[in-house]
Structures are given as C-alpha cells and as structure tokens.
Design a protein around this motif. Structure first.
Motif, PDB file in Angstrom:
ATOM      1  N   ASP A 477      -6.738  -2.347   6.437  1.00 23.06           N
ATOM      2  CA  ASP A 477      -7.273  -3.627   5.988  1.00 23.06           C
ATOM      3  C   ASP A 477      -6.557  -4.167   4.768  1.00 23.06           C
ATOM      4  OD1 ASP A 477      -9.175  -3.470   8.004  1.00 23.06           O
ATOM      5  OD2 ASP A 477     -10.606  -2.389   6.721  1.00 23.06           O
ATOM      6  N   LEU A 478      -5.789  -3.349   4.099  1.00 28.10           N
ATOM      7  CA  LEU A 478      -5.094  -3.780   2.889  1.00 28.10           C
ATOM      8  C   LEU A 478      -3.832  -4.567   3.258  1.00 28.10           C
ATOM      9  CD1 LEU A 478      -5.433  -0.536   0.770  1.00 28.10           C
ATOM     10  CD2 LEU A 478      -6.722  -2.660   0.513  1.00 28.10           C
ATOM     11  N   PRO A 479      -3.433  -5.510   2.414  1.00 28.04           N
ATOM     12  CA  PRO A 479      -2.245  -6.318   2.716  1.00 28.04           C
ATOM     13  C   PRO A 479      -0.957  -5.511   2.599  1.00 28.04           C
ATOM     14  CG  PRO A 479      -3.083  -6.856   0.538  1.00 28.04           C
ATOM     15  CD  PRO A 479      -4.087  -5.938   1.165  1.00 28.04           C
ATOM     16  N   THR A 480       0.054  -5.960   3.316  1.00 34.60           N
ATOM     17  CA  THR A 480       1.371  -5.334   3.301  1.00 34.60           C
ATOM     18  C   THR A 480       2.331  -6.208   2.512  1.00 34.60           C
ATOM     19  OG1 THR A 480       0.921  -4.353   5.453  1.00 34.60           O
ATOM     20  CG2 THR A 480       3.224  -4.419   4.742  1.00 34.60           C
ATOM     21  N   LEU A 481       3.167  -5.576   1.687  1.00 34.24           N
ATOM     22  CA  LEU A 481       4.094  -6.313   0.836  1.00 34.24           C
ATOM     23  C   LEU A 481       5.300  -6.797   1.609  1.00 34.24           C
ATOM     24  CD1 LEU A 481       4.070  -3.975  -2.288  1.00 34.24           C
ATOM     25  CD2 LEU A 481       2.855  -6.131  -2.014  1.00 34.24           C
ATOM     26  N   GLN A 507      -9.483  -7.021  -6.655  1.00 35.33           N
ATOM     27  CA  GLN A 507      -9.858  -5.702  -6.161  1.00 35.33           C
ATOM     28  C   GLN A 507      -8.652  -4.837  -5.831  1.00 35.33           C
ATOM     29  OE1 GLN A 507     -12.205  -7.165  -2.860  1.00 35.33           O
ATOM     30  NE2 GLN A 507     -14.104  -6.762  -3.975  1.00 35.33           N
ATOM     31  N   LEU A 508      -7.448  -5.347  -6.056  1.00 36.00           N
ATOM     32  CA  LEU A 508      -6.239  -4.639  -5.662  1.00 36.00           C
ATOM     33  C   LEU A 508      -5.414  -4.241  -6.865  1.00 36.00           C
ATOM     34  CD1 LEU A 508      -5.144  -6.973  -2.699  1.00 36.00           C
ATOM     35  CD2 LEU A 508      -6.503  -4.890  -2.558  1.00 36.00           C
ATOM     36  N   CYS A 509      -4.553  -3.251  -6.655  1.00 35.97           N
ATOM     37  CA  CYS A 509      -3.549  -2.852  -7.640  1.00 35.97           C
ATOM     38  C   CYS A 509      -2.298  -2.421  -6.881  1.00 35.97           C
ATOM     39  CB  CYS A 509      -4.065  -1.736  -8.550  1.00 35.97           C
ATOM     40  SG  CYS A 509      -4.413  -0.189  -7.677  1.00 35.97           S
ATOM     41  N   LEU A 510      -1.197  -2.236  -7.624  1.00 40.24           N
ATOM     42  CA  LEU A 510       0.077  -1.881  -7.011  1.00 40.24           C
ATOM     43  C   LEU A 510       0.475  -0.472  -7.462  1.00 40.24           C
ATOM     44  CD1 LEU A 510       2.463  -2.890  -5.274  1.00 40.24           C
ATOM     45  CD2 LEU A 510       3.582  -3.566  -7.418  1.00 40.24           C
ATOM     46  N   ARG A 511       0.682   0.404  -6.495  1.00 37.08           N
ATOM     47  CA  ARG A 511       1.127   1.761  -6.783  1.00 37.08           C
ATOM     48  C   ARG A 511       2.627   1.857  -6.572  1.00 37.08           C
ATOM     49  NH1 ARG A 511      -0.750   6.660  -3.067  1.00 37.08           N
ATOM     50  NH2 ARG A 511       1.076   5.937  -1.914  1.00 37.08           N
ATOM     51  N   ILE A 512       3.337   2.476  -7.553  1.00 34.81           N
ATOM     52  CA  ILE A 512       4.792   2.576  -7.511  1.00 34.81           C
ATOM     53  C   ILE A 512       5.185   4.044  -7.599  1.00 34.81           C
ATOM     54  CG2 ILE A 512       6.951   1.911  -8.616  1.00 34.81           C
ATOM     55  CD1 ILE A 512       5.514  -0.508  -9.763  1.00 34.81           C
ATOM     56  N   LEU A 531      -0.777  -0.467 -10.963  1.00 37.74           N
ATOM     57  CA  LEU A 531      -0.703  -1.558 -11.923  1.00 37.74           C
ATOM     58  C   LEU A 531      -1.547  -2.738 -11.461  1.00 37.74           C
ATOM     59  CD1 LEU A 531       3.143  -1.421 -12.540  1.00 37.74           C
ATOM     60  CD2 LEU A 531       1.335  -0.233 -13.792  1.00 37.74           C
ATOM     61  N   ASP A 532      -2.080  -3.465 -12.456  1.00 34.79           N
ATOM     62  CA  ASP A 532      -2.880  -4.658 -12.154  1.00 34.79           C
ATOM     63  C   ASP A 532      -1.993  -5.768 -11.602  1.00 34.79           C
ATOM     64  OD1 ASP A 532      -5.105  -3.365 -13.066  1.00 34.79           O
ATOM     65  OD2 ASP A 532      -4.977  -4.184 -15.106  1.00 34.79           O
ATOM     66  N   ILE A 533      -2.479  -6.441 -10.574  1.00 31.85           N
ATOM     67  CA  ILE A 533      -1.734  -7.516  -9.926  1.00 31.85           C
ATOM     68  C   ILE A 533      -2.261  -8.857 -10.433  1.00 31.85           C
ATOM     69  CG2 ILE A 533      -1.145  -8.612  -7.725  1.00 31.85           C
ATOM     70  CD1 ILE A 533      -1.552  -5.901  -6.390  1.00 31.85           C
ATOM     71  N   VAL A 534      -1.351  -9.713 -10.914  1.00 31.77           N
ATOM     72  CA  VAL A 534      -1.705 -11.046 -11.387  1.00 31.77           C
ATOM     73  C   VAL A 534      -0.724 -12.033 -10.774  1.00 31.77           C
ATOM     74  CG1 VAL A 534      -2.031 -12.550 -13.375  1.00 31.77           C
ATOM     75  CG2 VAL A 534      -2.581 -10.109 -13.549  1.00 31.77           C
ATOM     76  N   ALA A 552       3.154   0.173  -2.699  1.00 30.24           N
ATOM     77  CA  ALA A 552       2.042  -0.012  -1.770  1.00 30.24           C
ATOM     78  C   ALA A 552       0.876  -0.618  -2.523  1.00 30.24           C
ATOM     79  CB  ALA A 552       1.632   1.316  -1.135  1.00 30.24           C
ATOM     80  N   VAL A 553       0.079  -1.444  -1.793  1.00 26.14           N
ATOM     81  CA  VAL A 553      -1.113  -2.070  -2.356  1.00 26.14           C
ATOM     82  C   VAL A 553      -2.290  -1.132  -2.149  1.00 26.14           C
ATOM     83  CG1 VAL A 553      -2.658  -4.041  -2.260  1.00 26.14           C
ATOM     84  CG2 VAL A 553      -0.206  -4.365  -1.934  1.00 26.14           C
ATOM     85  N   CYS A 554      -3.061  -0.870  -3.226  1.00 23.08           N
ATOM     86  CA  CYS A 554      -4.195   0.045  -3.181  1.00 23.08           C
ATOM     87  C   CYS A 554      -5.428  -0.649  -3.732  1.00 23.08           C
ATOM     88  CB  CYS A 554      -3.891   1.304  -4.004  1.00 23.08           C
ATOM     89  SG  CYS A 554      -2.374   2.162  -3.545  1.00 23.08           S
ATOM     90  N   LEU A 555      -6.591  -0.041  -3.475  1.00 23.55           N
ATOM     91  CA  LEU A 555      -7.837  -0.506  -4.078  1.00 23.55           C
ATOM     92  C   LEU A 555      -7.873  -0.107  -5.544  1.00 23.55           C
ATOM     93  CD1 LEU A 555     -10.501   0.263  -1.327  1.00 23.55           C
ATOM     94  CD2 LEU A 555      -9.631  -1.968  -2.013  1.00 23.55           C
TER      95      LEU A 555
END
Length: 818
Positions: A477-481, A507-512, A531-534, A552-555
C-alpha cells in the motif's frame, strides 16, 4: 387459287353473364385452298386446342366467361396462299357480373370476411368499400351487427373511436344481378377505466382503513400503482381482477391526503411517456381522499425570538389537526387573537417592541379531540447559545465527521468554532456537518464547539472524546519512488511517487541504506536513517564513500513497514541543477530571439510606412559632392553649349528695357523656409533653365574655383551650386562665361533638363550686342573664364551667393548629375 371472302363472326348468346359458356364462330367461303383460322384475345394468340375446333368453312371458339373478359377484344384471322395478307374480323364481348366488394383500411386490403381489425380508443379510423360491378351498383351502405345502418356511402369514418363502437360492420352492394356483402369486425381496445368506490374516507387515528377501486380494461390490467399526493407508495401485479384495494392497518395523522389508484395495461404503457400531469388525468386513475381525525399538533421548531426595542416582530404558530383546530395566543394572562389565520397558520404581529413586550407567548390550538400549546419567548438580542445534539459518524484512521444542531442565535448571524485538543479551527458558514481530517491513527482526540455573533461568544459545548481507528497498511500500500536526484548545493534529495497511493505524506518517512559495491547495504542504523519527507524531498548529506544508495518509503510510526525499494547510483547524484540551468538558458535564448524578431518586424514596418518616409525625407540633408578637377563629360565635345528660349531672348534683347523685377531678398527668405521645391516636377516647368557646357568647362557651373583653392577657403560657390543661382524662373537668366564656346538656344526641354535635338545655335558673334555694351564688356572682362554672371533687366552682374535658392539648385544639381 381463289381468295376467300371476308370472314364473319357470330356469338351464340346475346346476354353474356359471368361463368356462362359462349361460342364464337368465324366463317369464310369460296376459298381455294380452304383458309386457315387463327384466334386472338387482345392481340394475343389463343394456343389452347381445347378451346378451338374447326368446322366446315369456319372455326368455333368456346369460352367460359368471367368478369375479366368484360370488354375484351376477340379477333379471328383467315389466310390462304391467294391472299397477300390475312383477313380478320374482331368483336368485343360485354360480360355482366355481380358486385365484387373489398374493404380497405389505412391503405391495406381486407379480403376475408373473418378479418378482425384491432384498433385503439381515441384514434381516427377510416374504412372504404371498394366495388367492381357490371351493371353499376344501385345501392351501397354499411350496417352494424347486421341491424343498424351506419352509413350510406362507400366511406365509413370514425372520429376518435370509442370502445362502444366495437362490432361487426358489413358493406352491402346491390346491382341488377343481385346483392353482395363484405364484413369486418372492429375491435376497439382501451386503457383501464378506474373508479373509486369511496370518494372520501374519514377515520380516526389508529383505525384500519381500506382504499378500494374497480377496474374495467381491455386488454386486462396487469399492474396496479398507488400514489399519495402524487408520490408513489405501492406497486404490484394483478391477474384479471376487477376490484383492488390498498390497506393501512393503523392510520396516523400524517396519512391524511389524496390517494390515487392507477391501473396499467398494454395500452396505457405507452401513455406513461406523456407529461406527469397528463398522466394522472387519464381514465386509468381514480382519487380517494383520506381524512384522519387527530388532536392538534404543533409544527413549530423554535421557541425563542430575539428583538430590540423599537423593532417589529411576527410570531407564527403552525398547527395540524382534524377537525381544523381553533388557534389563539396568551401573553401575561391576556388572550390575543390571531391577526391572520390561513391554512393552519396563525400570525401575531408586534409592530413596535417595548420592554413590556418581552416575555412568554403561548400559542393554544384545540379541537374536539384535544388541545395543544407551544410557548415562544421574546428576548432582547445578545450572545448565542452553544450547539447541542452533537453526533459523531464515519470514524476512520485519519478523520471523523461531526453533526450538530445550532443553538439560539441571539437574534444575530452566528458562526461556529471547533477545538480539537489545543487546536482551533472555524467551521464553514451555514454548515452543521463538518469532517475533521489529517488525523493520526490510533490517537485519542478531545473536541468541543462554541458559537459566536456580534454580541459575544457562547459557552463551550460538552467535551467529547474520540479515538481514531488503527491504520492497517501493508507494504504494497505504500508509494513507490521514481525520478531520484540529489542537489549537492542545498543538500536535498529529490524524488517523486508513482500515482495511485492514498496515504498522507505526514505518515511517511524515507529510509536510506548505503553501499560501496551495490551488493551489500548497510542496515545497522535503520532508526536514524528514516528521514522526514517534506514536499517530496528530504534533507540528506551524501557520503562520497558510498557509491550506491537504496531508498524506500516507510511508515513514520512503524519504520520497519516499507514499500518497494529503489536504488540510486552514483551517476544520478547532483543532476537536479544541470537540467534546471539548461532549461533556463534555453528559455532565455528563446525569449531574446522572439524580442529581436519583433523589433525587426516593427522597424521594417515603420520604415515602409508613408509617414516614416516623409519624416525621413524632411529631416535628411542632401549630400552635395565637391566639384571635380576635370569637367564631367556628360555631353560630347562637339555638342555646343545650350540655352533655352528664354535665355536666348535675353541675350539678343539685353538692351531692351522691360518691366521685369526679381525680388531676391523675398525669394531668399521664402526659399530658406521651404525645404521642398515648389516646382511641379523635374523638367516640367516652362521657365526652368537648362545649361550645359562644352570643351573644357564643367557642367557644375562653378564660379571662381581657382580663387577658392588659392585662398584656402571652403566657399559654397565652389562646392555647392545652390550658392550661385537664384531667381531662375522670374525674368532672370544665368549666363556662364566660357572661352571659345558656342551657346545653343534650346527650344524643347526634355526630362531632367537634357537638350533635345531641335535647337538653334547662338555663336560668339551673336554676343557682340553684349560685347558692344561698354558696361557689359567691362563686367565680363573682369570675370574669369569659368565664372558665372547673371543677365536681367538690370544688366550683367556677378552671381550673388547670398540670394541663392538652395533647394532649387540642389534639384538642378541632381538633374545635371543624372
């Protein structure tokens, strides 16, 4: 061989009738050899041997006559070798027969006596009795069911058929041979005819009631529809039932109204396409009025009214009840009658409110079944009351919906404020339903509402606690970059999502995860790498030691739940600025090109415009070339110097005194102010002087060139012919002095002042008149050979450069150059 005599034809029956046998005999005598006989029917040979038999000197044709043989031509032909062409005789047979009758309906033929015409009510029908008879019919008429004559014409017409006109219709035709009948059955179908058994029903509240109707229909009705005040309330199928009913087991006061019973058959189905009002006016419906007796019931929804002193107020009391209740008002123990009582509405008006008018007003309604009261409170305008009856609906992981009823507005426009935890927000105007969104899942919220108007703010409504549902999200269900890039100058990692996701960015963050070889990624410090996505970017400092990144996008709350990862290679870094710069440069170049093209187009159009050309011509100064050392050889040396008629006359009559005058000063002032020549056109002025020199003289008409060179001054007399001439067209002539020259008097001046072929020559000897004049000789002797003198009524004098006409001489200079 002997020719036979002309044949004869006889018929054995005088009165031929249909279906009778007739013999036609053809005879011919004295023929040798015997002639042969042939029979024809309307010029068509009769080949049947059973109809023809030969007899002595003749032939017999036997026919069974029908109405088709009426008026037909029968012909007998004979021939033998002695005849050059066959002999023939003919005769037409008149056949009598009974009438033949056919009935036509709408251009179609009805041939059988058992035919049944199926038609519908309220349409027009026409039937025609078509007759064929010999002799002609003596009478034609129509009967209904073999008893009643309905028409004495061939045409039977029905205007808007009725069901009662169904029956057996017979067309009767009579002639001298007898009577013939032809019948059809007209079957008229019609929409259901519904009749209410009870027009009005009056019942008490809680009673059982039956609404009944009777139906007559052809074909039979197959469906019944019930309406209350033209709103459908019931629909069901029936089978050949002429009585129907609608039952209400326990009636209430709101069951009062008009009930419509409607039946539908195959005919009325088509009529449903008509307008609604016409639909209910058809015969297929009947109305029953139901009246439910009940005590009065107030339909008013408010109890407070606000006003200020001096204003007018209207109190309205709405009451329903059967029988119709009586209504009156009470205030401070006093009974007040209604000023207007219409359709169960009672109005009480206060035209000028005072302090005594504030208080309670009771609206009282009563009938035989009971009594009802409602209290209105008239108060002064002030703060509103808080909302009430607050309900919560549609709770999700990120939102919930609020419904409420507004309190008393205090007599002024009110708005509402919503507080959720410590956050305040305004509810849109005239909205009593509001959706709160952008919430966090599995979180408890406390909210309350208050209202406000221009007089103040109400109290808060009671607090309500609510908890959002848990968010159940799978990695899919999470978006793909997509579209990854890194801006090293601002330390931003940019990206975009594939469409189709419905999760808020909050509700999302970015994992690197980092890697040096693209195979093994660092996963030891995951909690610090989410990291917080803005606005589709994160603040991230790229480490050059790692050539590969996996994103990847995570909760945010559950960073271990991540979507599909995407790898970012070294060559994708720091490429955000380059496309932007290239795009800006390309756009700038494109805009500059457009501006230059527009400027060129505007300048081109301005130069082509007549106004621009005139202004340029006015402002530009002609450039006059310096005199050449060598004379222009515009003419050959053998061409003598030419003078026009005017100059020749001047030379030959120089001693004659005439009344010519040239105001040189006036011409000078005039010519200095006018920039354009007043001549009509080059070579078009009659008095224009056209001079040209021969031998070693210059056609520029230069004066004192040698002196100008020796003195070192830049005299206009040596460079600009405009300084040497004036008064060219007003009784003044310019005479150049050349040694050993001939002067040619020109008779015709051609374009641009060139000499024509027809001219006369004035030699030096003819200038003796001038030389004989002592004063003239002394003046001429003082001039160099290339000087210019002016000869006019005042004699010979040097050219005054101060009295020149610049513009005219410039044009004259242009003529000489051309």
């Amino acid at each position: 061989m002997i020719q036979p005599e002309s044949p004869s034809l006889t018929v054995d029956v005088n009165d031929v009738q249909e279906y009778h046998s007739v013999n036609l005999k053809c005879s011919a005598i004295n023929g040798n050899p015997s002639p042969t006989f042939s029979w024809y029917r309307d010029n068509i040979p009769i080949q049947s041997s059973s109809l023809v038999r030969d007899v002595e000197n003749g032939s017999i044709l036997t026919l069974n006559m029908t109405r088709k043989d009426n008026g037909v031509k029968f012909e007998c032909q004979i021939w033998n070798p002695a005849l050059s062409s066959p002999l023939h005789i003919e005769q037409r047979i008149i056949v009598k027969y009974l009438p033949y009758v056919n009935i036509l309906s709408n251009s179609s033929l009805i041939q059988s006596t058992t035919d049944r015409i199926l038609t519908m009510e309220h349409i027009d029908e026409e039937f025609i009795c078509e007759v064929d008879a010999n002799p002609r019919p003596t009478s034609i008429y129509w009967t209904l069911n073999n008893t009643t004559i309905v028409s004495r014409e061939k045409r039977l017409y029905f205007y808007r058929l009725k069901s009662e006109q169904s029956g057996n219709y017979t067309c009767i035709v009579e002639n001298a041979l007898g009577i013939v009948k032809q019948s059809i059955y007209i079957d008229v179908q019609y929409a259901p005819r519904v009749r209410s058994i009870d027009k009005i029903l009056k019942v008490n509240r809680s009673d059982q009631v039956k609404l009944r109707c009777s139906i007559k229909s052809y074909p039979n009705a197959h469906e019944i529809i019930w309406y209350k005040d033209k709103i459908e309330i019931s629909r069901y199928k029936i089978d050949n039932d002429d009585k129907i009913e609608y039952r209400i087991d326990r009636v209430e006061r709101n069951d009062t109204g008009n009930y419509t019973c409607m039946a539908i058959n195959r005919i009325s189905l088509n009529k449903q396409q008509q307008q609604q009002q016409r639909y209910f006016d058809l015969n297929g419906s009947a109305i029953i009025e139901l009246i439910v007796y009940s005590r009065p019931v107030m339909e008013t929804t408010y109890s407070k009214i606000a006003s200020e002193i001096g204003q007018s107020v209207k109190l309205i009391c709405s009451v329903k009840g059967q029988p119709t209740p009586s209504i009156f008002w009470k205030h401070n123990g006093k009974t007040l009658n209604c000023e207007e009582n219409t359709n169960d509405y009672c109005k009480l008006s206060l035209n000028y409110v005072t302090t005594k008018d504030f208080g309670d007003y009771k609206c009282i309604a009563e009938n035989l079944l009971g009594k009802e009261e409602w209290t209105y409170t008239l108060v002064s305008k002030g703060k509103p009351e808080p909302p009430y009856d607050i309900q919560i609906d549609k709770i999700t992981h990120s939102s919930f919906k609020i419904r409420f009823k507004p309190g008393f507005d205090g007599g002024d426009y009110q708005s509402f404020i919503l507080q959720i935890n410590n956050s305040l927000s305004d509810i849109p105007n005239n909205t009593f339903e509001y959706t709160v969104d952008d919430l966090t899942d599995s979180t408890t919220y406390i909210f309350r509402i208050k209202s406000q108007n221009s007089y103040g703010v109400s109290e808060w409504s009671p607090e309500i606690i609510i908890k959002t549902s848990e968010l159940l999200i799978l990695p899919d269900d999470l978006p793909t970059l997509r579209s990854l890039s890194y801006d090293s100058s601002r330390k931003f990692l940019h990206f975009d999502y594939y469409p189709g996701y419905k999760i808020s960015e909050k509700q999302l963050c970015l994992r690197i995860n980092q890697s040096t070889d693209g195979k093994t990624f660092d996963t030891g410090n995951l909690h610090s790498s989410c990291l917080d996505i803005v606005h589709n970017r994160v603040n991230y400092i790229m480490n050059k030691d790692y050539s590969h990144l996996k994103l990847a996008v995570c909760l945010r709350e559950k960073s271990m739940i991540c979507g599909n990862g995407i790898e970012m290679k070294h060559d994708e870094r720091d490429r955000t600025s380059a496309p932007m710069i290239i795009g800006i440069v390309v756009i700038a170049i494109f805009l500059v090109l457009i501006i230059l093209i527009l400027m060129g187009i505007l300048r081109y159009r301005r130069q082509k415009s007549p106004k621009y050309s005139n202004e340029t011509r006015k402002s530009a100064k002609p450039i006059v070339s310096e005199p050449l050392q060598n004379p222009y050889l515009l003419y050959s040396n053998n061409v003598p110097y030419q003078l026009n008629d005017y100059q020749c006359n001047k030379i030959m009559n120089i001693e004659r005194t005439e009344n010519y005058c040239c105001d040189i000063e006036r011409e000078k002032m005039k010519d200095e102010s006018i920039k354009h020549d007043t001549f009509d056109s080059y070579g078009a002025t009659k008095l224009r002087t056209n001079l040209s020199g021969t031998n070693h003289s210059s056609p520029h008409w230069l004066a004192n060139t040698a002196e100008s060179k020796n003195s070192g001054t830049n005299s206009r007399s040596g460079s600009n012919p405009s300084s040497e001439f004036s008064c060219l067209t007003q009784n003044t002539m310019i005479l150049p002095i050349f040694s050993d020259s001939e002067i040619v008097c020109q008779t015709d001046i051609t374009h641009y002042g060139f000499p024509s072929q027809s001219s006369r020559t004035l030699t030096n000897t003819k200038l003796n008149n001038i030389n004989n004049d002592q004063n003239s000789r002394s003046i001429l002797n003082n001039f160099p050979s290339s000087s210019i003198v002016m000869i006019d009524n005042n004699g010979i004098r040097p050219m005054d450069s101060a009295s020149s006409t610049p513009n005219r001489i410039k044009k004259l200079f242009y003529e000489v150059v051309v």
